[in-house]
Each structure stands twice: as C-alpha cells, then as structure tokens.
Design a protein around this motif. Sequence first.
Motif, short mmCIF file in Angstrom:
data_model
loop_
_atom_site.label_atom_id
_atom_site.label_comp_id
_atom_site.label_asym_id
_atom_site.label_seq_id
_atom_site.Cartn_x
_atom_site.Cartn_y
_atom_site.Cartn_z
N GLY A 25 7.21 10.88 11.72
CA GLY A 25 7.03 12.29 12.02
C GLY A 25 5.75 12.86 11.42
N THR A 26 5.70 14.17 11.39
CA THR A 26 4.54 14.91 10.88
C THR A 26 4.43 14.80 9.36
OG1 THR A 26 4.73 16.49 12.68
CG2 THR A 26 3.55 17.23 10.74
N ASN A 27 3.23 14.50 8.88
CA ASN A 27 2.89 14.48 7.46
C ASN A 27 3.86 13.65 6.62
OD1 ASN A 27 0.67 16.20 7.89
ND2 ASN A 27 1.98 17.99 7.77
N ILE A 28 4.04 12.39 7.01
CA ILE A 28 4.92 11.48 6.28
C ILE A 28 4.06 10.46 5.52
CG2 ILE A 28 6.75 9.74 6.50
CD1 ILE A 28 7.67 12.51 7.33
N PRO A 29 4.11 10.48 4.18
CA PRO A 29 3.43 9.43 3.41
C PRO A 29 4.20 8.11 3.60
CG PRO A 29 4.34 11.14 1.96
CD PRO A 29 4.73 11.48 3.34
N LEU A 30 3.49 6.99 3.57
CA LEU A 30 4.09 5.70 3.89
C LEU A 30 3.83 4.65 2.83
CD1 LEU A 30 2.98 5.42 7.64
CD2 LEU A 30 5.19 6.20 6.76
N ILE A 31 4.74 3.67 2.79
CA ILE A 31 4.55 2.45 2.02
C ILE A 31 4.55 1.31 3.03
CG2 ILE A 31 5.52 0.89 0.29
CD1 ILE A 31 6.89 3.34 -0.97
N THR A 32 3.53 0.47 2.97
CA THR A 32 3.49 -0.69 3.86
C THR A 32 3.29 -1.95 3.02
OG1 THR A 32 1.10 -0.60 4.23
CG2 THR A 32 2.47 0.64 5.76
N GLU A 33 4.03 -2.99 3.38
CA GLU A 33 3.85 -4.30 2.76
C GLU A 33 3.14 -5.16 3.80
OE1 GLU A 33 7.94 -5.16 1.96
OE2 GLU A 33 7.83 -4.29 -0.04
N VAL A 34 1.94 -5.63 3.45
CA VAL A 34 1.08 -6.32 4.41
C VAL A 34 0.82 -7.75 3.94
CG1 VAL A 34 -1.16 -6.28 5.59
CG2 VAL A 34 -0.04 -4.13 4.95
N PHE A 83 0.84 -1.19 0.00
CA PHE A 83 0.00 0.00 0.00
C PHE A 83 0.88 1.24 0.00
CE2 PHE A 83 -2.54 -3.21 2.23
CZ PHE A 83 -3.73 -3.14 1.53
N LEU A 84 0.46 2.27 -0.74
CA LEU A 84 1.09 3.58 -0.72
C LEU A 84 0.07 4.56 -0.15
CD1 LEU A 84 2.40 1.91 -3.20
CD2 LEU A 84 3.32 4.12 -3.82
N PHE A 85 0.37 5.08 1.04
CA PHE A 85 -0.56 5.95 1.75
C PHE A 85 -0.06 7.39 1.80
CE2 PHE A 85 -1.02 1.84 4.14
CZ PHE A 85 -2.31 1.54 3.72
N PRO A 86 -0.86 8.36 1.34
CA PRO A 86 -0.52 9.75 1.63
C PRO A 86 -0.63 9.97 3.14
CG PRO A 86 -2.62 9.60 0.45
CD PRO A 86 -2.10 8.22 0.59
N SER A 87 -0.03 11.01 3.67
CA SER A 87 0.03 11.18 5.12
C SER A 87 -1.35 11.27 5.76
CB SER A 87 0.84 12.42 5.49
OG SER A 87 0.22 13.60 5.04
N TYR A 88 -2.34 11.83 5.06
CA TYR A 88 -3.68 11.92 5.65
C TYR A 88 -4.34 10.55 5.79
CZ TYR A 88 -5.45 11.85 0.82
OH TYR A 88 -5.72 11.51 -0.48
N GLN A 89 -3.82 9.53 5.09
CA GLN A 89 -4.31 8.16 5.25
C GLN A 89 -3.43 7.38 6.23
OE1 GLN A 89 -6.82 6.14 3.76
NE2 GLN A 89 -7.75 8.08 3.25
N ALA A 90 -2.29 7.96 6.58
CA ALA A 90 -1.36 7.29 7.51
C ALA A 90 -1.50 7.96 8.88
CB ALA A 90 0.06 7.38 6.96
N TYR A 91 -0.42 8.52 9.39
CA TYR A 91 -0.45 9.10 10.74
C TYR A 91 -0.67 10.60 10.75
CZ TYR A 91 0.98 4.62 12.60
OH TYR A 91 1.00 3.31 12.96
N GLY A 92 -0.78 11.21 9.57
CA GLY A 92 -1.15 12.61 9.46
C GLY A 92 -0.23 13.58 10.17
N TYR A 93 -0.84 14.61 10.71
CA TYR A 93 -0.11 15.71 11.33
C TYR A 93 0.63 15.29 12.59
CZ TYR A 93 0.80 20.15 13.61
OH TYR A 93 1.42 21.20 14.22
N TYR A 94 0.09 14.32 13.34
CA TYR A 94 0.65 13.97 14.63
C TYR A 94 1.77 12.94 14.58
CZ TYR A 94 -3.26 16.60 16.41
OH TYR A 94 -4.13 17.61 16.67
N GLY A 95 1.85 12.16 13.53
CA GLY A 95 2.84 11.10 13.49
C GLY A 95 2.46 10.01 14.49
N ASP A 96 3.41 9.15 14.80
CA ASP A 96 3.09 8.07 15.76
C ASP A 96 3.78 8.27 17.11
OD1 ASP A 96 5.75 7.38 15.26
OD2 ASP A 96 5.34 5.25 15.03
N ASP A 97 4.31 9.46 17.34
CA ASP A 97 5.02 9.79 18.58
C ASP A 97 6.25 8.92 18.80
OD1 ASP A 97 3.21 11.81 19.23
OD2 ASP A 97 1.88 10.42 20.29
N ASN A 98 6.77 8.33 17.75
CA ASN A 98 7.96 7.50 17.87
C ASN A 98 8.86 7.75 16.65
OD1 ASN A 98 9.77 5.66 18.87
ND2 ASN A 98 8.51 3.87 18.51
N LYS A 99 8.74 6.93 15.63
CA LYS A 99 9.62 7.03 14.46
C LYS A 99 9.00 7.76 13.27
CE LYS A 99 12.25 2.78 15.26
NZ LYS A 99 12.65 1.51 14.63
#
Length: 183
Positions: free
Chosen positions: A161-170, A143-159
């Motif tokens: 950050g803010t507004n990071i689009p993600l790729i996940t292999e599930v 999956f390729l997620f824009p940041s609003y579909q991922a962790y958005g403005y807040y991130g995950d409070d760990n690794k």
Amino acid sequence: MRLVLHILCLVFFLSSCKTPEARRPINIKSGSFIDESISRNKELAAKEEARIQKIINNDSAHNYLASQTGFWYFYTKKDTISGTTPKFGDIVTFNYNVTDLNGNVIYTQQELDTITYRIDKEELFLGLREGLKLMKQGEMVTFLFPSYQAYGYYGDDNKIGTNIPLITEVTLNTITKESTTEN
C-alpha cells in the motif's frame, strides 16, 4: 466641416491605440500546498526512520550498515574474497522476499521467483536497485527500506500500500558483466 471630421478621426485613432494591459490572475496561489507537502513528507520520513532505528537498536545479533542513499542493511552471508559488484548494464539474477516492518510477509521468494535484472536499465524500486549494487555474487543481504526508498506513495498496485517501509532478504545468484554479453 471636413477639418472637424479629420480632427475627430485623428483623436479617435490616437485614443484607440493604447498598449495592451497584462491580465491579472483571478486566484493567486501562494505555494503553500507544496510547502505543506514537503513538511508532511519530512515528518513521514522521520517517523519511518525512527521505526527502523528502533528495529536496529533491538537487534543485537546483526551488524547494520547505513547506505549513502538512505536505507539500512546487514549481511547474512558475505563474500570477503571477491571485489566484484554489479555496475551499470550488468545482468544479475537474484531472489528476494518482502515483509513489512512488523515481519508480516507480503511476497515470498516462491511468489517472486528468480529475477533477471539489467542494472539501472530496467524498472525496479529504488532501494533494491541501489542495494543490488552493493552486493557480490553469492551474498545474502537483508535491507530495511523506508517507504521513499521502496514503493512510496503509490505502492505496487497489488499487495503493497501507500507509504509502507519494507524489509527484503535478497540473495544475489549471478553477475554477468555487460562487456561479455555484448560480444
């Protein structure tokens, strides 16, 4: 004298009984902050989607699909026989990893371990929650997620950050239907 005193009291009484006036705000807000925020978010979404589209255009090895909720995906391993996808309340187990759009690993499958998740009844970021509903048991999807579909403005409070689009292999390991878990 008494008459004058009564008239003065009456005038004083009538003049003191006026209706209350509405207080006016000291500062008048125009809503421009919200308008600016909407504009910034639209611009950010457009930039992220353009980056994702560039990745898709440069990757001729995979057939990308667009979801109805705003992310893209392709199958690494697809089940063409089964028609069963998880629904509300079903329990799924899955493994996944997370990278940024540049391919930098954020979380490995080993770090995240196997996840057990009840569809739409537990916390999981929006894109992955919706992506799992598209999968069948045994399938592997990227999956390729824009940041609003991922962790958005807040991130995950760990690794992440803010507004990071993600790729996940599930990899969806199992689907346990809700009706069989309640009996």
